[in-house]
Write a protein that holds these residues in place. Structure first.
Motif, short mmCIF file in Angstrom:
data_model
loop_
_atom_site.label_atom_id
_atom_site.label_comp_id
_atom_site.label_asym_id
_atom_site.label_seq_id
_atom_site.Cartn_x
_atom_site.Cartn_y
_atom_site.Cartn_z
N PHE A 51 -60.80 -23.75 -47.10
CA PHE A 51 -59.89 -23.24 -48.14
C PHE A 51 -60.58 -23.27 -49.51
N ASP A 52 -61.34 -24.33 -49.78
CA ASP A 52 -62.07 -24.41 -51.04
C ASP A 52 -63.05 -23.25 -51.19
N ARG A 53 -63.54 -22.73 -50.06
CA ARG A 53 -64.50 -21.63 -50.11
C ARG A 53 -63.83 -20.27 -49.91
N GLY A 54 -62.52 -20.25 -50.01
CA GLY A 54 -61.82 -18.96 -50.01
C GLY A 54 -61.33 -18.48 -48.67
N VAL A 55 -61.45 -19.29 -47.62
CA VAL A 55 -60.95 -18.90 -46.31
C VAL A 55 -59.45 -19.12 -46.28
N THR A 56 -58.71 -18.05 -46.18
CA THR A 56 -57.24 -18.12 -46.22
C THR A 56 -56.60 -17.76 -44.89
#
Length: 336
Positions: A51-56
Motif C-alpha cells: 500500500f505504501d508503494r501504491g498497490v491498491t
C-alpha cells in the motif's frame, strides 16, 4: 500509519477496459503465502509495504490458503485492524468456483455455491462488500445462464460492485459476457494466467477480444510461479516453491522449461535487467492488460517485483528475441 506520498506517481494506474475503474499496474495476489501455515506478521508487513508503494488492488479467492479460506481470514483481520480508514482506497476481490468445502455444493458454478461462497468470503474478510466478485473457472455442467445469474445477484444485492470471469475459454467467455450484458450487468474484467511461458490468452485471441469489448484484463502468474526468476536458472534450489511438496509448481514443470528459462535469463542480463523484471514488464506490454498480479513471500521479494516498473518496457527487438525463445503455442488454459 501509511506513506502519505504513496500516490506521488511511483505506481502508475491504468484504466480497466473502458470502465471508470483504475487499477495499479502491479497488483498483490494472495494465492500463496497468506494462509494459516504462513507468517502472519510478515503478511501484515507485505500488505503495508504494498500500500505504501501504491498497490491498491488486493486479489483473493475463497480457497486461497492453505487451508482454504485462511488467506481471506488473515487479510480480513489485517483490513479491520490496519486498513479500516482506507477501505475506499482499495479494490478487494474474491472468487468462487474451485473446490472449497465438502459435499455437492462446495464447488462449481451453481447459484447455490457461488452466492453461499460470497457470503462466506465476506464474513472471513469482515467486509460488507467486495469490489469485484469472479466466477473463478468455467463449469461445463452448469448452464451459463445460472452461473451468470449469481453474478448479477451479487451486484444487485450490493455485495459486489463489479463482476469478472477467470480462465473462461474464448467461446464460453463471449457467451457469458453477452448473458451478463442482457441482464444489465457488464463484465468488468477477465483474469487469465499469462506469462512468457504461458501465452494462451494470446493464442486463443482472448486479449484481442477483451480490447475490442472494452473489458479489462488482470493477469496472474506473470512469473510462471517463480520459474521466470533468477532462482531457477541453475536448477531447483532448496526451499524454493518447486522444492516443496505442498505447492502447485512441480519439479517436472521446471525441468521441461529449463532451456527456455536459461535463454530468457541470458537475454534479460544482456539487456541489463533481472529476468523477473523483464517478465513482469513483458506481461504489461499489451494494451489489453490492465494489471499484473504478483505474489510475495517477504517484503524484500515484494519490493523486488515492484521495482520491475523501474526497468524499461521491452522494445521491438527484445520482444522479437523473446518470441524466438518462447513463441505463441495454442494450448488449453491452465493455472500455471
Amino acid at each position: 500509519m501509511f506513506d502519505t506520498a504513496r500516490y506521488d506517481g511511483r505506481m502508475p494506474y491504468r484504466r480497466c477496459g473502458d470502465s471508470g475503474l483504475l487499477l495499479p499496474a502491479i497488483s498483490l495476489g494472495f494465492w500463496h503465502n497468506f494462509g494459516h501455515v504462513d507468517d502472519f506478521e510478515e503478511a501484515r508487513r507485505i500488505m503495508h509495504r504494498a500500500f505504501d508503494r501504491g498497490v491498491t488492488h488486493f486479489d483473493l479467492a475463497n480457497n486461497y490458503g492453505p487451508p482454504p479460506g485462511s488467506a481471506e481470514e488473515n487479510v480480513g483481520r489485517i483490513l479491520v485492524e490496519d486498513f479500516a480508514s482506507h477501505r475506499d482506497e482499495l479494490v478487494i476481490t474474491t472468487k468462487a468456483g474451485h473446490d472449497m468445502w465438502s459435499g455437492p455444493y462446495g464447488q462449481a458454478g451453481s447459484r447455490k455455491h457461488l452466492l453461499a461462497s460470497l457470503d462466506q468470503s465476506l464474513k472471513r474478510l469482515r467486509q460488507n462488500y467486495v469490489d469485484i466478485f469472479y466466477s473463478h473457472c468455467p463449469d461445463p455442467d452448469t448452464r451459463l445462464e445460472e452461473t451468470m445469474s449469481a453474478l448479477v445477484t451479487a451486484v444487485n444485492s450490493g455485495k459486489a460492485l463489479y463482476v469478472g470471469l477467470s480462465k473462461y475459454p474464448l467461446k464460453r467467455l463471449k457467451k457469458a459476457v453477452r448473458i451478463l450484458k442482457d441482464s444489465g450487468i457488464r463484465c468488468l474484467i477477465y483474469q487469465p494466467p499469462y506469462s512468457i511461458l504461458n501465452r494462451w490468452p494470446e493464442a486463443e485471441g482472448i486479449l484481442d477480444y477483451l480490447l475490442d469489448e472494452g473489458i479489462g484484463c488482470v493477469v496472474f502468474s506473470p512469473l510462471a510461479q517463480g520459474m521466470l526468476t533468477p532462482k531457477y536458472l541453475d536448477g531447483i534450489p532448496e526451499g524454493s516453491r518447486a522444492a516443496r511438496s505442498e505447492g502447485f509448481l512441480k519439479v517436472e514443470q521446471v525441468a521441461a522449461q529449463q532451456e527456455k528459462i536459461r535463454a530468457l535469463g541470458d537475454l534479460a542480463a544482456a539487456n541489463g535487467m533481472p529476468l523477473n523484471h523483464l517478465a513482469i514488464q513483458w506481461s504489461l506490454r499489451s494494451p489489453a492488460v490492465t494489471s499484473s498480479i504478483i505474489g510475495a513471500r517477504t517484503v524484500a521479494q515484494l519490493d523486488d517485483s515492484l521495482d520491475a516498473l523501474q526497468s524499461p518496457m521491452p522494445d521491438k527487438a527484445l520482444l522479437e528475441a523473446i518470441d524466438a525463445i518462447a513463441p505463441i503455442v495454442k494450448k488449453k488454459s491452465a493455472e500455471s
